[in-house]
Design a protein around this motif. Structure first.
Motif, PDB file in Angstrom:
ATOM      1  N   ARG A   1       0.797  -1.230   0.000  1.00 28.25           N
ATOM      2  CA  ARG A   1       0.000   0.000   0.000  1.00 28.25           C
ATOM      3  C   ARG A   1       0.831   1.283   0.000  1.00 28.25           C
ATOM      4  NH1 ARG A   1      -5.809   1.034   2.869  1.00 28.25           N
ATOM      5  NH2 ARG A   1      -6.025   3.203   2.213  1.00 28.25           N
TER       6      ARG A   1
ATOM      7  N   SER B   1       1.038   2.588  -3.656  1.00 29.34           N
ATOM      8  CA  SER B   1      -0.171   3.174  -4.242  1.00 29.34           C
ATOM      9  C   SER B   1      -0.559   4.464  -3.518  1.00 29.34           C
ATOM     10  CB  SER B   1      -1.325   2.174  -4.207  1.00 29.34           C
ATOM     11  OG  SER B   1      -1.604   1.755  -2.878  1.00 29.34           O
ATOM     12  N   SER B   2      -0.422   4.475  -2.202  1.00 27.49           N
ATOM     13  CA  SER B   2      -0.745   5.688  -1.454  1.00 27.49           C
ATOM     14  C   SER B   2       0.231   6.809  -1.773  1.00 27.49           C
ATOM     15  CB  SER B   2      -0.740   5.403   0.051  1.00 27.49           C
ATOM     16  OG  SER B   2      -1.773   4.514   0.406  1.00 27.49           O
TER      17      SER B   2
ATOM     18  N   GLU C   1       1.760   7.250  -4.586  1.00 25.28           N
ATOM     19  CA  GLU C   1       1.406   7.763  -5.910  1.00 25.28           C
ATOM     20  C   GLU C   1       0.229   8.724  -5.822  1.00 25.28           C
ATOM     21  OE1 GLU C   1       0.095   6.093 -10.337  1.00 25.28           O
ATOM     22  OE2 GLU C   1       0.481   4.696  -8.682  1.00 25.28           O
TER      23      GLU C   1
END
Length: 354
Positions: free
Chosen positions: A78, A81-82, A84
Protein backbone atom coordinates in the motif's frame (compact mmCIF):
# COMPACT_ATOMS: atom_id res chain seq x y z
CA UNK A 1 -14.83 42.05 42.80
CA UNK A 2 -11.10 41.74 42.17
CA UNK A 3 -9.83 38.97 39.88
CA UNK A 4 -7.98 36.20 41.69
CA UNK A 5 -4.52 35.61 40.20
CA UNK A 6 -3.65 32.15 38.96
CA UNK A 7 -1.77 29.90 41.44
CA UNK A 8 1.36 30.26 39.31
CA UNK A 9 1.30 34.07 39.41
CA UNK A 10 0.40 34.16 43.10
CA UNK A 11 3.23 31.82 44.04
CA UNK A 12 5.82 33.76 42.04
CA UNK A 13 4.97 37.02 43.82
CA UNK A 14 6.67 35.66 46.93
CA UNK A 15 9.23 33.43 45.25
CA UNK A 16 12.93 33.74 46.18
CA UNK A 17 15.18 35.68 43.82
CA UNK A 18 16.84 32.54 42.49
CA UNK A 19 13.52 30.85 41.57
CA UNK A 20 13.52 29.65 37.93
CA UNK A 21 11.65 32.02 35.64
CA UNK A 22 8.28 30.80 34.46
CA UNK A 23 6.35 32.05 31.43
CA UNK A 24 3.27 34.19 31.85
CA UNK A 25 0.16 32.01 32.27
CA UNK A 26 -1.74 31.64 29.01
CA UNK A 27 -4.48 29.57 27.42
CA UNK A 28 -3.74 27.28 24.49
CA UNK A 29 -5.95 26.21 21.59
CA UNK A 30 -5.06 23.18 19.48
CA UNK A 31 -6.77 22.53 16.16
CA UNK A 32 -6.41 18.79 15.58
CA UNK A 33 -6.63 17.15 12.17
CA UNK A 34 -6.19 13.59 10.91
CA UNK A 35 -2.59 13.63 9.77
CA UNK A 36 -0.20 13.43 6.89
CA UNK A 37 2.93 11.62 5.81
CA UNK A 38 6.15 13.64 5.92
CA UNK A 39 6.89 12.78 2.28
CA UNK A 40 5.63 10.53 -0.51
CA UNK A 41 8.47 7.97 -0.57
CA UNK A 42 7.92 4.37 0.47
CA UNK A 43 9.29 4.60 4.02
CA UNK A 44 7.53 7.87 4.85
CA UNK A 45 4.26 6.41 3.62
CA UNK A 46 4.86 3.16 5.49
CA UNK A 47 5.49 4.97 8.79
CA UNK A 48 2.35 7.03 8.38
CA UNK A 49 0.15 4.12 7.33
CA UNK A 50 1.51 1.91 10.08
CA UNK A 51 0.59 4.50 12.72
CA UNK A 52 -2.84 5.05 11.21
CA UNK A 53 -3.77 1.42 10.57
CA UNK A 54 -2.41 0.24 13.94
CA UNK A 55 -4.89 2.49 15.78
CA UNK A 56 -7.40 0.20 17.50
CA UNK A 57 -10.04 2.91 17.19
CA UNK A 58 -9.70 2.71 13.40
CA UNK A 59 -9.13 -1.02 12.93
CA UNK A 60 -10.52 -2.93 15.89
CA UNK A 61 -9.59 -6.45 14.80
CA UNK A 62 -7.52 -8.52 17.21
CA UNK A 63 -3.82 -7.53 16.90
CA UNK A 64 -2.92 -11.24 16.77
CA UNK A 65 -4.77 -11.43 13.48
CA UNK A 66 -4.39 -7.87 12.18
CA UNK A 67 -0.73 -7.02 12.81
CA UNK A 68 0.79 -9.92 10.80
CA UNK A 69 -1.55 -9.07 7.91
CA UNK A 70 -0.72 -5.37 8.20
CA UNK A 71 3.05 -5.72 8.53
CA UNK A 72 3.62 -8.58 6.08
CA UNK A 73 1.04 -7.88 3.37
CA UNK A 74 -0.64 -4.48 3.46
CA UNK A 75 2.42 -2.38 4.34
CA UNK A 76 4.55 -4.05 1.67
CA UNK A 77 2.20 -2.88 -1.10
CA UNK A 78 0.00 0.00 0.00
CA UNK A 79 2.78 2.60 0.56
CA UNK A 80 3.45 2.49 -3.20
CA UNK A 81 -0.17 3.17 -4.24
CA UNK A 82 -0.74 5.69 -1.45
CA UNK A 83 2.51 7.46 -2.29
CA UNK A 84 1.41 7.76 -5.91
CA UNK A 85 -1.93 9.24 -4.82
CA UNK A 86 -0.20 11.79 -2.58
CA UNK A 87 2.28 12.74 -5.29
CA UNK A 88 -0.62 13.72 -7.51
CA UNK A 89 -1.86 16.32 -5.00
CA UNK A 90 1.37 17.22 -3.14
CA UNK A 91 2.09 20.88 -2.42
CA UNK A 92 5.49 20.87 -4.11
CA UNK A 93 6.21 24.50 -3.32
CA UNK A 94 5.98 23.90 0.44
CA UNK A 95 6.95 20.20 0.12
CA UNK A 96 4.00 19.06 2.21
CA UNK A 97 0.51 17.65 1.83
CA UNK A 98 -2.42 20.01 1.17
CA UNK A 99 -3.97 18.94 4.48
CA UNK A 100 -0.93 20.23 6.36
CA UNK A 101 -0.91 23.48 4.38
CA UNK A 102 -4.59 24.13 4.99
CA UNK A 103 -4.57 23.22 8.68
CA UNK A 104 -1.68 25.62 9.19
CA UNK A 105 -3.65 28.33 7.38
CA UNK A 106 -6.67 27.66 9.59
CA UNK A 107 -4.58 27.89 12.77
CA UNK A 108 -2.95 31.10 11.54
CA UNK A 109 -6.32 32.70 10.77
CA UNK A 110 -7.79 31.68 14.13
CA UNK A 111 -4.62 32.84 15.91
CA UNK A 112 -4.87 36.27 14.32
CA UNK A 113 -8.51 36.56 15.43
CA UNK A 114 -7.58 35.50 18.96
CA UNK A 115 -4.69 37.97 19.08
CA UNK A 116 -7.00 40.79 18.03
CA UNK A 117 -9.57 39.86 20.67
CA UNK A 118 -7.54 38.65 23.64
CA UNK A 119 -4.03 39.95 23.00
CA UNK A 120 -1.39 37.38 23.88
CA UNK A 121 -3.57 35.59 26.41
CA UNK A 122 -4.60 32.84 23.95
CA UNK A 123 -2.08 30.92 21.82
CA UNK A 124 -3.34 28.91 18.82
CA UNK A 125 -1.49 25.97 17.31
CA UNK A 126 -2.34 22.81 15.36
CA UNK A 127 -1.51 19.12 15.64
CA UNK A 128 -2.00 15.88 13.73
CA UNK A 129 -3.31 12.61 15.13
CA UNK A 130 -0.94 10.72 12.84
CA UNK A 131 2.35 12.10 11.61
CA UNK A 132 3.73 15.56 12.39
CA UNK A 133 3.37 17.86 14.20
CA UNK A 134 2.33 15.26 16.75
CA UNK A 135 -0.29 15.94 19.42
CA UNK A 136 2.25 15.21 22.15
CA UNK A 137 4.81 17.69 20.79
CA UNK A 138 2.26 20.50 20.47
CA UNK A 139 0.83 19.99 23.97
CA UNK A 140 4.36 20.10 25.38
CA UNK A 141 5.16 23.19 23.29
CA UNK A 142 2.12 25.04 24.60
CA UNK A 143 2.84 23.92 28.17
CA UNK A 144 6.38 25.34 27.83
CA UNK A 145 4.87 28.63 26.63
CA UNK A 146 2.90 28.93 29.85
CA UNK A 147 -0.42 27.41 28.80
CA UNK A 148 -2.03 26.16 31.99
CA UNK A 149 -5.29 25.50 30.16
CA UNK A 150 -5.84 24.06 26.69
CA UNK A 151 -8.90 23.77 24.45
CA UNK A 152 -8.43 20.76 22.18
CA UNK A 153 -10.49 21.04 19.00
CA UNK A 154 -10.76 17.94 16.74
CA UNK A 155 -11.72 19.33 13.32
CA UNK A 156 -14.33 16.65 12.62
CA UNK A 157 -17.89 18.01 12.24
CA UNK A 158 -19.49 14.59 12.83
CA UNK A 159 -18.37 12.57 15.85
CA UNK A 160 -16.90 9.13 15.34
CA UNK A 161 -14.79 6.91 17.54
CA UNK A 162 -12.46 6.58 14.53
CA UNK A 163 -11.81 10.34 14.34
CA UNK A 164 -12.88 12.54 17.27
CA UNK A 165 -12.38 9.89 19.95
CA UNK A 166 -8.93 8.77 18.82
CA UNK A 167 -7.78 12.41 18.57
CA UNK A 168 -8.91 12.96 22.17
CA UNK A 169 -7.29 9.69 23.24
CA UNK A 170 -3.96 10.89 21.88
CA UNK A 171 -4.25 14.18 23.77
CA UNK A 172 -4.96 12.35 27.02
CA UNK A 173 -2.07 9.96 26.43
CA UNK A 174 0.22 12.98 26.11
CA UNK A 175 -1.10 14.39 29.38
CA UNK A 176 -0.43 11.09 31.13
CA UNK A 177 3.31 11.62 30.63
CA UNK A 178 3.46 15.15 32.05
CA UNK A 179 4.36 15.83 35.66
CA UNK A 180 2.46 19.11 35.49
CA UNK A 181 -0.67 18.74 33.40
CA UNK A 182 -2.51 21.70 31.94
CA UNK A 183 -6.28 21.62 32.36
CA UNK A 184 -7.93 20.54 29.10
CA UNK A 185 -11.30 20.86 27.44
CA UNK A 186 -12.28 18.91 24.33
CA UNK A 187 -14.65 20.34 21.73
CA UNK A 188 -17.66 18.17 20.81
CA UNK A 189 -18.95 17.53 17.31
CA UNK A 190 -20.57 20.44 15.48
CA UNK A 191 -22.49 18.62 12.75
CA UNK A 192 -25.60 20.77 13.26
CA UNK A 193 -24.01 24.09 14.27
CA UNK A 194 -25.88 26.87 12.43
CA UNK A 195 -22.66 28.54 11.25
CA UNK A 196 -21.32 25.23 9.93
CA UNK A 197 -24.51 24.60 7.95
CA UNK A 198 -24.49 28.19 6.71
CA UNK A 199 -20.87 27.89 5.54
CA UNK A 200 -21.63 24.64 3.69
CA UNK A 201 -24.67 26.22 2.05
CA UNK A 202 -22.67 29.26 0.99
CA UNK A 203 -20.06 27.02 -0.66
CA UNK A 204 -22.80 25.25 -2.64
CA UNK A 205 -24.45 28.50 -3.69
CA UNK A 206 -21.12 29.95 -4.80
CA UNK A 207 -20.29 26.84 -6.84
CA UNK A 208 -23.74 26.71 -8.47
CA UNK A 209 -23.55 30.43 -9.35
CA UNK A 210 -20.45 29.73 -11.42
CA UNK A 211 -22.06 27.00 -13.53
CA UNK A 212 -23.91 27.49 -16.80
CA UNK A 213 -26.39 24.74 -15.94
CA UNK A 214 -27.64 23.72 -12.52
CA UNK A 215 -26.55 20.22 -11.44
CA UNK A 216 -29.28 17.59 -11.36
CA UNK A 217 -28.12 16.26 -7.98
CA UNK A 218 -25.91 17.40 -5.11
CA UNK A 219 -23.99 14.45 -3.65
CA UNK A 220 -22.84 14.84 -0.05
CA UNK A 221 -20.07 12.26 0.27
CA UNK A 222 -18.86 11.38 3.77
CA UNK A 223 -15.94 9.20 4.77
CA UNK A 224 -17.19 5.69 5.32
CA UNK A 225 -16.82 3.25 8.18
CA UNK A 226 -17.89 -0.36 8.81
CA UNK A 227 -21.65 -0.75 9.25
CA UNK A 228 -20.86 -2.74 12.38
CA UNK A 229 -19.62 0.43 14.12
CA UNK A 230 -23.08 1.97 13.73
CA UNK A 231 -24.78 -1.01 15.33
CA UNK A 232 -22.23 -0.84 18.16
CA UNK A 233 -23.31 2.69 19.03
CA UNK A 234 -21.19 5.09 16.97
CA UNK A 235 -23.40 8.14 16.15
CA UNK A 236 -21.48 9.10 13.00
CA UNK A 237 -24.03 7.85 10.46
CA UNK A 238 -26.90 9.65 12.17
CA UNK A 239 -24.94 12.89 12.41
CA UNK A 240 -24.03 12.71 8.71
CA UNK A 241 -27.67 12.28 7.79
CA UNK A 242 -28.64 15.24 9.95
CA UNK A 243 -25.96 17.46 8.39
CA UNK A 244 -27.28 16.66 4.92
CA UNK A 245 -30.88 17.27 5.96
CA UNK A 246 -30.08 20.64 7.53
CA UNK A 247 -28.02 21.62 4.49
CA UNK A 248 -30.84 20.65 2.11
CA UNK A 249 -33.35 22.64 4.16
CA UNK A 250 -31.04 25.64 4.28
CA UNK A 251 -30.61 25.55 0.49
CA UNK A 252 -34.31 24.95 -0.14
CA UNK A 253 -33.56 21.88 -2.27
CA UNK A 254 -36.01 19.00 -2.72
CA UNK A 255 -35.28 15.54 -1.39
CA UNK A 256 -34.50 14.31 -4.92
CA UNK A 257 -31.85 16.98 -5.42
CA UNK A 258 -29.57 15.84 -2.57
CA UNK A 259 -28.21 12.37 -1.75
CA UNK A 260 -25.96 11.14 1.05
CA UNK A 261 -23.18 8.67 0.24
CA UNK A 262 -20.04 7.21 1.83
CA UNK A 263 -16.57 6.83 0.34
CA UNK A 264 -13.11 5.40 1.11
CA UNK A 265 -14.14 1.81 1.81
CA UNK A 266 -11.33 -0.41 3.12
CA UNK A 267 -11.37 -4.19 3.56
CA UNK A 268 -14.05 -6.75 2.77
CA UNK A 269 -16.73 -6.23 5.42
CA UNK A 270 -19.89 -4.22 4.75
CA UNK A 271 -19.54 -0.45 5.24
CA UNK A 272 -22.08 2.36 5.41
CA UNK A 273 -24.00 2.62 2.16
CA UNK A 274 -24.61 3.76 -0.52
CA UNK A 275 -20.97 3.78 -1.63
CA UNK A 276 -20.15 7.02 -3.41
CA UNK A 277 -18.26 5.42 -6.30
CA UNK A 278 -21.25 3.19 -7.06
CA UNK A 279 -23.96 5.79 -6.44
CA UNK A 280 -22.53 8.35 -8.88
CA UNK A 281 -22.51 5.67 -11.58
CA UNK A 282 -26.12 4.77 -10.76
CA UNK A 283 -27.11 8.43 -10.98
CA UNK A 284 -25.51 8.72 -14.42
CA UNK A 285 -27.24 5.56 -15.62
CA UNK A 286 -30.53 6.99 -14.35
CA UNK A 287 -30.09 10.01 -16.58
CA UNK A 288 -28.53 12.48 -14.13
CA UNK A 289 -25.94 13.96 -16.47
CA UNK A 290 -24.76 16.78 -14.20
CA UNK A 291 -23.87 16.34 -10.54
CA UNK A 292 -22.06 18.37 -7.92
CA UNK A 293 -20.28 16.64 -5.05
CA UNK A 294 -18.98 17.86 -1.71
CA UNK A 295 -17.39 16.25 1.36
CA UNK A 296 -18.96 17.75 4.52
CA UNK A 297 -17.08 15.42 6.90
CA UNK A 298 -13.71 16.94 5.95
CA UNK A 299 -12.69 20.33 7.33
CA UNK A 300 -9.79 20.50 4.87
CA UNK A 301 -9.18 19.18 1.39
CA UNK A 302 -6.95 16.11 1.44
CA UNK A 303 -6.14 12.95 -0.50
CA UNK A 304 -9.71 11.64 -0.06
CA UNK A 305 -11.15 14.73 -1.73
CA UNK A 306 -8.46 15.94 -4.12
CA UNK A 307 -7.51 12.50 -5.39
CA UNK A 308 -10.30 10.03 -4.60
CA UNK A 309 -13.27 12.26 -5.44
CA UNK A 310 -11.68 14.19 -8.29
CA UNK A 311 -10.23 11.11 -9.95
CA UNK A 312 -11.70 7.72 -8.98
CA UNK A 313 -15.24 8.88 -8.22
CA UNK A 314 -15.33 11.31 -11.14
CA UNK A 315 -14.13 8.55 -13.46
CA UNK A 316 -16.93 6.26 -12.26
CA UNK A 317 -19.51 8.95 -13.06
CA UNK A 318 -18.14 9.76 -16.51
CA UNK A 319 -17.74 6.13 -17.55
CA UNK A 320 -21.41 5.53 -16.69
CA UNK A 321 -22.51 8.34 -19.00
CA UNK A 322 -22.21 11.41 -16.78
CA UNK A 323 -21.25 14.64 -18.50
CA UNK A 324 -20.60 17.42 -15.96
CA UNK A 325 -18.90 16.66 -12.63
CA UNK A 326 -18.41 19.58 -10.23
CA UNK A 327 -16.40 19.19 -7.04
CA UNK A 328 -17.20 21.74 -4.33
CA UNK A 329 -14.09 22.23 -2.14
CA UNK A 330 -14.04 21.75 1.61
CA UNK A 331 -14.45 24.82 3.80
CA UNK A 332 -10.69 24.99 4.36
CA UNK A 333 -9.68 28.49 5.56
CA UNK A 334 -12.50 30.55 4.03
CA UNK A 335 -13.67 33.38 6.33
CA UNK A 336 -17.06 31.92 7.23
CA UNK A 337 -15.39 28.65 8.28
CA UNK A 338 -13.02 30.61 10.52
CA UNK A 339 -16.06 32.50 11.88
CA UNK A 340 -17.59 29.16 12.85
CA UNK A 341 -14.40 27.90 14.50
CA UNK A 342 -14.14 31.16 16.46
CA UNK A 343 -17.76 30.97 17.60
CA UNK A 344 -17.25 27.44 18.91
CA UNK A 345 -13.99 28.36 20.62
CA UNK A 346 -15.54 31.38 22.32
CA UNK A 347 -18.19 29.06 23.74
CA UNK A 348 -15.59 26.56 24.94
CA UNK A 349 -13.36 29.29 26.41
CA UNK A 350 -16.19 30.55 28.62
CA UNK A 351 -14.93 31.09 32.15
CA UNK A 352 -11.31 31.00 31.06
CA UNK A 353 -11.21 34.38 29.30
CA UNK A 354 -13.19 37.55 29.80
Amino acid sequence: MKDTPSPQVASLEHAPADHPKLPKPRIGVILSNLGTPDATDYWSMRRYLNEFLSDRRVIDYSPFFWQPLLQLVILTKRPFSSGEAYRGIWNNEADESPLLTTTREQAKAVGERMEARFGGEVIVDFAMRYGNPSTKSVIEKLRDQGCERIVFFPLYPQYSATTTATANDEAFRALMKLKWQPAIRTVPSYHDHPLYIAALAASVEQAYAGLEQRPDVLVTSYHGMPLRYLTEGDPYHCQCQKTTRLLRERLGFSGEEVVTTFQSRFGNEEWLQPYTVEEVARLAEAGKRRIAIMAPAFSSDCVETLEEINEEIKESFVEAGGEEFTYIPCLNAVPDHIDMIMAILERELAGWVK
